[in-house]
Motif scaffolding. Structure first.
Motif, PDB file in Angstrom:
ATOM      1  N   GLU A 103      -2.297  11.208   3.829  1.00  0.00           N
ATOM      2  CA  GLU A 103      -1.960   9.906   4.429  1.00  0.00           C
ATOM      3  C   GLU A 103      -0.445   9.704   4.467  1.00  0.00           C
ATOM      4  N   PRO A 104       0.228  10.482   5.324  1.00  0.00           N
ATOM      5  CA  PRO A 104       1.706  10.402   5.342  1.00  0.00           C
ATOM      6  C   PRO A 104       2.231   8.999   5.656  1.00  0.00           C
ATOM      7  N   LEU A 161       1.453   2.971  -5.251  1.00  0.00           N
ATOM      8  CA  LEU A 161       1.766   4.138  -6.082  1.00  0.00           C
ATOM      9  C   LEU A 161       0.969   4.082  -7.388  1.00  0.00           C
ATOM     10  N   MET A 162       0.868   2.900  -7.981  1.00  0.00           N
ATOM     11  CA  MET A 162       0.111   2.792  -9.241  1.00  0.00           C
ATOM     12  C   MET A 162      -1.341   3.229  -9.053  1.00  0.00           C
ATOM     13  N   GLU A 201       8.541   5.206   3.462  1.00  0.00           N
ATOM     14  CA  GLU A 201       9.754   4.799   2.729  1.00  0.00           C
ATOM     15  C   GLU A 201      10.202   5.921   1.795  1.00  0.00           C
ATOM     16  N   TRP A 202       9.217   6.505   1.103  1.00  0.00           N
ATOM     17  CA  TRP A 202       9.528   7.556   0.129  1.00  0.00           C
ATOM     18  C   TRP A 202      10.192   8.752   0.818  1.00  0.00           C
ATOM     19  N   ASP A 221       0.815  -1.214   0.000  1.00  0.00           N
ATOM     20  CA  ASP A 221       0.000   0.000   0.000  1.00  0.00           C
ATOM     21  C   ASP A 221       0.849   1.264   0.000  1.00  0.00           C
ATOM     22  N   GLU A 222       2.140   1.136   0.251  1.00  0.00           N
ATOM     23  CA  GLU A 222       2.989   2.324   0.257  1.00  0.00           C
ATOM     24  C   GLU A 222       3.114   2.897  -1.147  1.00  0.00           C
ATOM     25  N   MET A 223       3.356   4.200  -1.230  1.00  0.00           N
ATOM     26  CA  MET A 223       3.619   4.824  -2.525  1.00  0.00           C
ATOM     27  C   MET A 223       5.131   4.880  -2.696  1.00  0.00           C
TER      28      MET A 223
END
Ligand code: ZN
Length: 268
Positions: free
Chosen positions: A219-220, A112-113, A225-226, A94-96
């Protein structure tokens, strides 16, 4: 197996040579030294990719994977380093986020997609990662920061456990994925130009960065990771905007929103 072992020993020799050269000279910016050759980097990337794919869940929808590979292949083809084979895969998370391993192994997260709305934005993500590969940021960092450790691990290269430890270190500490600010700006610049050369609207890069700014306030948690590996997005978007506007495909390149929307339905 014999070939692989021989190649790995070559990398060890190169890294040791780099370490020794570092001792013998002074006043050199070590971050720019890269004594790992392109083919050694590809061999290393193959090992890393095999290990990464045991630690992350690759989302293996064949149609989606072929699509991501075709968009990534288009930007890689017009890049400065199109003599290696690029590999694009989707990671279920779920992470971007997105990242590149040495040697052209590039991964984009489903999270991200989902946040993107057209193919030009997807091309921008993949082109940014291709930019890290063409500028060879990973092996510069590896040479500078992990030289001795890599040498030790690769000397024991027939022991997969050593690779596991090395990869875990690389992904959990500063360094490998946390490229320098200069590296990130360079990947933005290269990636933006590759999207235009491939026929995409280069404004996709600024739109992509806009998505990150939106998410930073909403939604930080999806950006941990980013944010730990990239400079502030606002610093990047201004530079990208100016560059994109000067490129031939600005405002007229492909965006393919409908096709992207179809592909998005395949995401988990
Ligand atoms: Zn980057």
């Amino acid at each position: 197996m014999m070939m692989k072992a021989a190649k790995i020993r070559w990398i060890v020799i190169a890294v040791l040579a780099a370490a020794m050269a570092g001792c013998a000279t002074s006043g050199i910016n070590k971050g720019d030294i890269n004594l790992i050759t392109s083919s050694e980097e590809v061999a290393m990337g193959q090992e890393f990719a095999a290990e990464i794919e045991t630690q992350f869940e690759v989302y293996d929808d064949p149609q989606l994977t072929v699509y991501v590979q075709s968009v990534g292949g288009r930007v890689a083809e017009v890049s400065h380093r199109n003599d290696i084979e690029y590999h694009f895969a989707v990671i279920r998370s779920d992470e971007m986020n997105a990242f590149a391993l040495p040697g052209g192994y590039i991964y984009i997260y489903t999270g991200l997609m989902k946040a993107l709305d057209n193919e030009a934005q997807l091309a921008a993500v993949l082109a940014h990662e291709v930019g890290h590969v063409t500028a060879r940021h990973s092996t510069e960092r590896l040479t500078a920061m992990y030289g001795a450790q890599i040498a030790v691990s690769l000397l024991l290269g027939d022991n997969p456990a050593e690779y596991k430890v090395l990869i875990a270190n690389i992904f959990s500490t500063t360094g490998f994925l946390a490229y320098s600010r200069a590296n990130e700006f360079e990947a933005d610049r290269l990636g933006t130009s590759y999207t235009s050369l491939a026929g995409y609207d280069p404004e996709g890069m600024a739109e992509l960065l806009g998505k990150f700014i939106d998410m930073e306030s909403r939604e930080p948690s999806k950006l941990e990771e980013w944010l730990s590996t990239h400079p502030p997005t606002r610093d990047r978007i201004g530079k990208v905007d100016v560059l994109a506007a000067s490129l031939p495909m600005a405002g007229v390149g492909e965006r393919n929103a409908a096709r992207y929307a179809e592909m998005k339905k395949r995401l988990p």
